[in-house]
Design an enzyme around this catalytic site. Structure first.
Site, PDB file in Angstrom:
ATOM      1  CD  GLU A 268     -17.171  -0.937  12.129  1.00 43.77           C
ATOM      2  OE1 GLU A 268     -18.118  -0.227  11.744  1.00 43.77           O
ATOM      3  OE2 GLU A 268     -17.260  -2.163  12.258  1.00 43.77           O
ATOM      4  CD  GLU A 298     -17.371  -5.624  17.711  1.00 41.91           C
ATOM      5  OE1 GLU A 298     -18.100  -5.023  16.894  1.00 41.91           O
ATOM      6  OE2 GLU A 298     -16.280  -6.137  17.398  1.00 41.91           O
ATOM      7  CG  ASP A 437     -12.179  -2.736   9.589  1.00 45.98           C
ATOM      8  OD1 ASP A 437     -12.878  -2.764  10.610  1.00 45.98           O
ATOM      9  OD2 ASP A 437     -10.980  -3.076   9.565  1.00 45.98           O
TER      10      ASP A 437
END
Ligand code: AMP
Length: 458
Positions: A268, A298, A437
């Site tokens: 992650e 990201e 998450d």
């Protein structure tokens, strides 16, 4: 969609997760809280500090300046604070509304324990009593310890040690929150959060040697590993150890976990402000896992590191799903170890896999739909406390761009399996921390479960 079917699919799956847990002290900011905070200082000084944009919080005014900036721009931010007793005392004097589990490994293990999967083994280097109490009280949630040279799995709430606690202070605010700074009325652009992160010197992102020796055994006990927390690795420590030392160790942890059984490992990515650290996550970890989860900023950052500057800038500027898909394909080409690239934005979650992936498009879509329901449940309720809570998430409709996004994803699948599920977007979320998450671990765990169930059927 049938919640019972989802839960049945993941029921037998066993998960290992590491490395980061912390306690989140959460304050839900109201207009008067922010007004009081800014009135503690000279308004002109706050404005000057905003211009200098402190990257580490060294005193309270640094905090107020970065908080105001975050509210004004509607952008979430996480800024580390200096280790300093006076500063800590100042932050402790604020009255927080709640304390809850933070850190990817902590959030994911609580979520999976609540969803009642078969077993979760969680490892986190620091486990104080307070930290241990943040774990939900289920018997399937275990912590590895070594006693008499043997590996023992203990209930995590009972496995605490005499460790310090890492506390992150989280300031959540809602769109429309307002206050006055030097005569200017400031209004929050978005509902989001500002995080003051603690980075204790003695917190090392690693698996301590006693337990590390048993990683091949731990790997054998599970089906998959969800790994995160590398963003907390520092470039250099007071004892001379470097980031490189910890990254090499972390890469070897994955090898050890996979030694006896070919388990699936997921990275992650998380947001990593330090460019050198981000590059090491790419070099050491991204090149060692089967699956990666990240948001569009990201993936743009990773593409930049890999030399695809133009693609990276396009994604950051336009947020077009077709560019994100092309970016994900680049990752699959560059990293032959990867079999799933998963991207989530507020509008969708996406899997890009190679054509020969053993799961069908429908099965891959099921993974994403499950994850989307988890996210909408958590956004709506603030947390998932029991299985019944998922019904709340199911009542939220897919967002209005859903059909268009699905169509674009389909059109850009040539040669790959590209599947997309639009978010079930909650207009006024109770909380936004941990949604990434939640969605990523949900999709990955479901993916592993389907693969496993298929293998067993054969
Ligand atoms: P974030 O942690 O803000 O990057 O969000 C992670 C994921 O959670 C996003 O990719 C969305 O899929 C989902 N999500 C974020 N905000 C909401 C919301 N208000 N309602 C439902 N899902 C959301």
């Amino acid at each position: 969609m049938n919640i019972e079917k989802f839960l049945k699919t993941i029921k037998e799956t066993k998960l290992f997760t590491a490395y980061n847990t912390n306690v989140d002290a959460v304050k839900y900011l109201k207009d008067e809280d922010v007004q009081r905070l800014v009135d503690m200082f000279d308004h002109n000084e706050i404005i000057e500090r905003m211009e200098s944009y402190p990257r580490i919080i060294k005193d309270p005014i640094d905090f107020v300046a970065r908080l105001v900036y975050s509210i004004k721009t509607g952008k979430p931010a996480e800024v580390p604070m200096k280790e300093d007793e006076n500063l800590q005392r100042w932050f402790d004097s604020i009255k927080y509304d709640e304390e809850r589990m933070g850190g990817q490994a902590g959030i994911v293990s609580n979520l999976m324990a609540t969803l009642q999967i078969n077993k979760i083994i969680v490892y986190t280097p620091l486990l104080s009593k307070k930290q241990a109490e943040m774990f939900v009280d289920y018997d399937n949630l275990l912590y590895p310890v070594v006693e008499d040279e043997k590996l023992v799995l203990k209930k995590v709430r009972e496995a605490y040690k005499n460790d310090p606690t890492k506390i992150n202070r989280i300031f959540e605010f809602k769109k429309g929150l307002k206050f006055t700074l030097n005569g200017e009325k400031i209004v929050a652009k978005q509902s989001t959060r500002f995080i003051v992160a603690s980075r204790p010197e003695n917190l090392r992102i690693e698996i301590k040697d006693d337990v590390r020796r048993f990683l091949p055994d731990i790997g054998e006990m599970v089906d998959c590993a969800f790994l995160s927390g590398y963003q907390a690795i520092k470039e250099k420590y007071n004892d001379g150890k470097t980031a490189e030392y910890y990254f090499k160790k972390a890469r070897d942890d994955i090898k050890l976990l996979k030694r006896n059984k070919n388990i699936k490992a997921h990275l992650e990515f998380a947001s990593i402000p330090n460019i050198n650290i981000r590059k090491m996550v790419v070099d050491y970890i991204l090149s060692s896992v089967d699956s990666v989860g990240m948001d569009e900023t990201e993936i743009a950052n990773v593409l930049h590191i890999l030399g695809f500057e133009e693609m990276s800038e396009k994604i950051l500027k336009n947020s077009f799903v077709e560019d994100v898909i092309e970016g994900a394909k680049i990752l699959l080409e560059k990293f032959k170890n990867l079999e799933v690239v998963q991207i989530h934005t507020i509008y969708y979650i996406l899997f890009v896999c190679r054509e020969d992936n053993p799961l069908s498009n429908e099965e891959l879509e099921e993974c994403l739909e499950f994850a989307t329901i988890l996210a909408s449940s958590r956004a709506k309720l603030g947390n998932i406390r029991n299985i019944e809570d998922l019904k709340e998430g199911l009542t939220v409709d897919h967002n209005k761009y859903g059909d268009l996004l699905r169509k674009i994803a389909k059109e850009h699948s040539n040669g790959y399996k590209v599947v997309l599920s639009p978010s079930r977007y909650v207009e006024t979320p109770k909380s936004t921390v941990g949604l990434g998450d939640t969605i990523s671990s949900g999709a990955f765990l479901y993916y592993t479960s389907l693969l496993n169930n298929k293998r067993k059927e054969k």
